[in-house]
Design a protein around this motif. Structure first.
Motif, PDB file in Angstrom:
ATOM      1  N   GLY A  75      -1.377 -12.661   0.452  1.00  0.00           N
ATOM      2  CA  GLY A  75      -1.876 -11.443  -0.191  1.00  0.00           C
ATOM      3  C   GLY A  75      -1.365 -11.308  -1.596  1.00  0.00           C
ATOM      4  N   ARG A  76      -2.127 -10.650  -2.388  1.00  0.00           N
ATOM      5  CA  ARG A  76      -1.784 -10.479  -3.789  1.00  0.00           C
ATOM      6  C   ARG A  76      -0.644  -9.484  -3.918  1.00  0.00           C
ATOM      7  NH1 ARG A  76      -6.058  -8.767  -8.527  1.00  0.00           N
ATOM      8  NH2 ARG A  76      -4.618  -9.056 -10.305  1.00  0.00           N
ATOM      9  N   GLY A  77       0.340  -9.892  -4.715  1.00  0.00           N
ATOM     10  CA  GLY A  77       1.446  -8.999  -4.969  1.00  0.00           C
ATOM     11  C   GLY A  77       2.582  -9.137  -3.972  1.00  0.00           C
ATOM     12  N   ARG A  78       2.511 -10.054  -2.981  1.00  0.00           N
ATOM     13  CA  ARG A  78       3.570 -10.226  -2.003  1.00  0.00           C
ATOM     14  C   ARG A  78       4.328 -11.536  -2.255  1.00  0.00           C
ATOM     15  NH1 ARG A  78       0.882  -8.627   3.831  1.00  0.00           N
ATOM     16  NH2 ARG A  78       0.304  -6.467   3.291  1.00  0.00           N
ATOM     17  N   THR A  79       5.594 -11.550  -1.946  1.00  0.00           N
ATOM     18  CA  THR A  79       6.410 -12.764  -2.051  1.00  0.00           C
ATOM     19  C   THR A  79       6.557 -13.394  -0.678  1.00  0.00           C
ATOM     20  OG1 THR A  79       8.414 -11.460  -1.765  1.00  0.00           O
ATOM     21  CG2 THR A  79       7.712 -11.884  -4.029  1.00  0.00           C
ATOM     22  N   ALA A  80       6.504 -14.758  -0.631  1.00  0.00           N
ATOM     23  CA  ALA A  80       6.616 -15.458   0.647  1.00  0.00           C
ATOM     24  C   ALA A  80       8.045 -15.385   1.151  1.00  0.00           C
ATOM     25  CB  ALA A  80       6.209 -16.924   0.478  1.00  0.00           C
ATOM     26  N   PRO A  81       8.251 -15.076   2.420  1.00  0.00           N
ATOM     27  CA  PRO A  81       9.626 -15.001   2.951  1.00  0.00           C
ATOM     28  C   PRO A  81      10.277 -16.373   2.979  1.00  0.00           C
ATOM     29  CG  PRO A  81       8.015 -14.829   4.727  1.00  0.00           C
ATOM     30  CD  PRO A  81       7.244 -14.788   3.443  1.00  0.00           C
ATOM     31  N   ALA A  82      11.564 -16.431   2.675  1.00  0.00           N
ATOM     32  CA  ALA A  82      12.295 -17.702   2.683  1.00  0.00           C
ATOM     33  C   ALA A  82      12.499 -18.181   4.113  1.00  0.00           C
ATOM     34  CB  ALA A  82      13.656 -17.519   1.991  1.00  0.00           C
ATOM     35  N   ARG A  83      12.409 -19.516   4.289  1.00  0.00           N
ATOM     36  CA  ARG A  83      12.589 -20.093   5.619  1.00  0.00           C
ATOM     37  C   ARG A  83      14.071 -20.152   5.947  1.00  0.00           C
ATOM     38  NH1 ARG A  83       8.420 -25.246   5.850  1.00  0.00           N
ATOM     39  NH2 ARG A  83       6.476 -24.053   5.627  1.00  0.00           N
ATOM     40  N   SER A  84      14.414 -19.803   7.160  1.00  0.00           N
ATOM     41  CA  SER A  84      15.809 -19.828   7.585  1.00  0.00           C
ATOM     42  C   SER A  84      16.231 -21.257   7.919  1.00  0.00           C
ATOM     43  CB  SER A  84      16.000 -18.933   8.804  1.00  0.00           C
ATOM     44  OG  SER A  84      15.236 -19.438   9.903  1.00  0.00           O
ATOM     45  N   ARG A  85      17.510 -21.473   7.986  1.00  0.00           N
ATOM     46  CA  ARG A  85      18.027 -22.794   8.329  1.00  0.00           C
ATOM     47  C   ARG A  85      17.667 -23.176   9.757  1.00  0.00           C
ATOM     48  NH1 ARG A  85      24.166 -22.897   5.752  1.00  0.00           N
ATOM     49  NH2 ARG A  85      23.539 -22.631   3.540  1.00  0.00           N
ATOM     50  N   GLU A  86      17.656 -22.184  10.638  1.00  0.00           N
ATOM     51  CA  GLU A  86      17.286 -22.478  12.029  1.00  0.00           C
ATOM     52  C   GLU A  86      15.847 -22.960  12.114  1.00  0.00           C
ATOM     53  OE1 GLU A  86      20.686 -19.841  11.845  1.00  0.00           O
ATOM     54  OE2 GLU A  86      18.677 -19.769  10.964  1.00  0.00           O
ATOM     55  N   TYR A  87      14.976 -22.351  11.317  1.00  0.00           N
ATOM     56  CA  TYR A  87      13.578 -22.768  11.321  1.00  0.00           C
ATOM     57  C   TYR A  87      13.449 -24.212  10.810  1.00  0.00           C
ATOM     58  CZ  TYR A  87       8.608 -22.892  10.142  1.00  0.00           C
ATOM     59  OH  TYR A  87       7.286 -23.250  10.052  1.00  0.00           O
ATOM     60  N   GLU A  88      14.165 -24.530   9.733  1.00  0.00           N
ATOM     61  CA  GLU A  88      14.113 -25.889   9.191  1.00  0.00           C
ATOM     62  C   GLU A  88      14.662 -26.887  10.206  1.00  0.00           C
ATOM     63  OE1 GLU A  88      12.761 -26.824   6.516  1.00  0.00           O
ATOM     64  OE2 GLU A  88      12.424 -24.974   5.403  1.00  0.00           O
ATOM     65  N   ALA A  89      15.730 -26.514  10.908  1.00  0.00           N
ATOM     66  CA  ALA A  89      16.308 -27.416  11.906  1.00  0.00           C
ATOM     67  C   ALA A  89      15.343 -27.673  13.050  1.00  0.00           C
ATOM     68  CB  ALA A  89      17.621 -26.844  12.431  1.00  0.00           C
ATOM     69  N   ARG A  90      14.648 -26.624  13.517  1.00  0.00           N
ATOM     70  CA  ARG A  90      13.676 -26.807  14.600  1.00  0.00           C
ATOM     71  C   ARG A  90      12.515 -27.682  14.149  1.00  0.00           C
ATOM     72  NH1 ARG A  90      14.698 -21.222  15.460  1.00  0.00           N
ATOM     73  NH2 ARG A  90      12.742 -20.700  14.336  1.00  0.00           N
ATOM     74  N   THR A  91      12.091 -27.499  12.899  1.00  0.00           N
ATOM     75  CA  THR A  91      10.996 -28.330  12.379  1.00  0.00           C
ATOM     76  C   THR A  91      11.407 -29.791  12.328  1.00  0.00           C
ATOM     77  OG1 THR A  91      10.228 -26.464  11.049  1.00  0.00           O
ATOM     78  CG2 THR A  91       9.436 -28.658  10.438  1.00  0.00           C
ATOM     79  N   GLU A  92      12.626 -30.048  11.854  1.00  0.00           N
ATOM     80  CA  GLU A  92      13.111 -31.426  11.792  1.00  0.00           C
ATOM     81  C   GLU A  92      13.223 -32.031  13.181  1.00  0.00           C
ATOM     82  OE1 GLU A  92      14.478 -34.917  10.065  1.00  0.00           O
ATOM     83  OE2 GLU A  92      13.557 -33.141   9.149  1.00  0.00           O
ATOM     84  N   GLU A  93      13.673 -31.248  14.147  1.00  0.00           N
ATOM     85  CA  GLU A  93      13.806 -31.761  15.509  1.00  0.00           C
ATOM     86  C   GLU A  93      12.443 -32.089  16.108  1.00  0.00           C
ATOM     87  OE1 GLU A  93      15.845 -30.415  19.759  1.00  0.00           O
ATOM     88  OE2 GLU A  93      15.982 -29.123  17.973  1.00  0.00           O
ATOM     89  N   ARG A  94      11.440 -31.245  15.858  1.00  0.00           N
ATOM     90  CA  ARG A  94      10.093 -31.531  16.370  1.00  0.00           C
ATOM     91  C   ARG A  94       9.531 -32.813  15.743  1.00  0.00           C
ATOM     92  NH1 ARG A  94       9.308 -25.855  15.848  1.00  0.00           N
ATOM     93  NH2 ARG A  94       8.261 -26.206  13.839  1.00  0.00           N
ATOM     94  N   ASN A  95       9.798 -33.017  14.461  1.00  0.00           N
ATOM     95  CA  ASN A  95       9.309 -34.229  13.810  1.00  0.00           C
ATOM     96  C   ASN A  95       9.978 -35.477  14.379  1.00  0.00           C
ATOM     97  OD1 ASN A  95       7.601 -32.778  12.159  1.00  0.00           O
ATOM     98  ND2 ASN A  95       9.086 -32.602  10.488  1.00  0.00           N
ATOM     99  N   ARG A  96      11.252 -35.386  14.677  1.00  0.00           N
ATOM    100  CA  ARG A  96      11.936 -36.536  15.266  1.00  0.00           C
ATOM    101  C   ARG A  96      11.382 -36.853  16.640  1.00  0.00           C
ATOM    102  NH1 ARG A  96      18.337 -35.442  13.778  1.00  0.00           N
ATOM    103  NH2 ARG A  96      18.124 -35.726  11.505  1.00  0.00           N
TER     104      ARG A  96
END
Length: 355
Positions: A75-96
């Protein structure tokens, strides 16, 4: 006169007003550009007609250079929320987990010779001390280098220093990071790398070496001469093993007169308490009155062997110097001096014990 003058004065006085009226008439057909003092800098994403929502200008929200940039996602005028470390860790684990069962992809090798393993021959020779790479290439051109018994004629040949046997002029090359030294041991130095009693020992001469060295065989504390130091375990083992019969030569100072058959007695064998001991060669080097300097060569390495043989024959040794160990000679090396063996000397040692 007055009326005309007053007209001129009124025209001058209403000059700015007339201009404003003209601008208003021209601006009825098109939008008028605001003057600099009339421009507003608080209009931008998230602002209303009455002003910005937060009361701050749009420049502070990324409307101008220097402010935080806004993401167009969500949406216009909104900032994207920063990804947490837990989210990045889960993403890396799924990729592995996704690629865990797949085989590694071997990429094609795009340069010539990349499919070959090992090191280039001239690089190995240069590291072993045979000169620059260009000089080592000349050795190959002269057909003086062989690998596993085969003479090398082409440049760029690759070898495995751990497995392949490399020779130059028939002598084996120490392709790994081995070190070889010859020490002219002085009298009174103990033939150990460390001495718990604090006496001077062989280790005192090699304390500044990066790798741990050990001595090849022993010399009596009062015996001088050649003793070898290296980190090549197999070579050291073979040089001291009776199977290979590496000869050692000694100069012994004794008091005569000595009989003519002394050399024959030593070669035939002298009975000692631990068995017979035989010399391979004997000769008188120098005689000054009753003082003799004799040379004894033998391939045995039992403790005090030369001193015991001559004492049993009736001629106690007053001074003993080992002048050679196999092909390594003492030469003019001064007492207490340590020198690095040349490549030729190392090759001769290895040839002596079939390495």
């Amino acid at each position: 006169m007055r009326s005309s003058g007053s007209g001129r004065n009124s025209g001058r006085g209403n000059h700015r007003g007339a201009g404003n009226e003209r601008d208003e008439r021209q601006g009825q057909g098109r939008p008028r550009k605001p003057r600099p003092e009339e421009r507003r800098y608080d209009v931008g994403p998230g602002a209303t007609k009455d002003g910005p929502k937060s009361g701050r200008g749009g420049a502070a929200r990324g409307g101008a250079k220097g402010g935080p940039k806004q993401s167009q996602q969500g949406g216009r005028g909104r900032t994207a929320p920063a990804r947490s470390r837990e989210y990045e860790a889960r993403t890396e684990e799924r990729n592995r987990e996704r690629y865990a069962g797949k085989k590694d992809i071997k990429l094609p090798k795009t340069f010539p010779g990349a499919e070959q393993e090992g090191e280039r021959l001239q690089k190995v020779l240069a590291r072993a001390g045979y000169g620059s790479r260009r000089a080592c290439e000349e050795l190959i051109e002269q057909a003086r280098v062989e690998i596993n018994g085969e003479i090398v004629l082409e440049q760029g040949r690759r070898v495995d220093p751990e497995k392949d046997e490399v020779k130059v002029d028939g002598l084996t090359v120490a392709t790994q990071s081995y070190q070889f030294f010859s020490l002219n041991k002085p009298a009174g130095v103990v033939s150990t790398m460390e001495d718990p009693e604090g006496r001077q020992c062989l280790g005192d001469y090699v304390t500044n070496r990066e790798t741990r060295l050990f001595h090849v065989g022993r010399l009596d504390t009062e015996t001088e001469g050649v003793i070898l130091l290296t980190n090549h375990g197999e070579l050291a083992h073979r040089l001291t093993h009776p199977k290979y019969g590496v000869k050692k030569t000694y100069l012994a100072a004794i008091v005569g007169p000595i009989p003519r058959d002394l050399g024959k007695r030593l070669k035939d064998g002298i009975q000692l308490e631990d068995g017979y001991a035989r010399a391979d060669h004997f000769r008188v080097v120098e005689q000054t009155g009753k003082n003799y300097l004799v040379e004894v060569t033998l391939h045995e390495g039992r403790k005090h062997i030369v001193r015991r043989m001559l004492a049993e024959a009736g001629f106690p040794v007053e001074k003993l110097v080992r002048t050679s160990f196999g092909p390594i000679t003492l030469g003019d090396q001064k007492s207490g001096w340590l020198r690095r063996l040349s490549n030729t000397e190392v090759g001769m040692l290895m040839k002596e014990v079939d390495l």
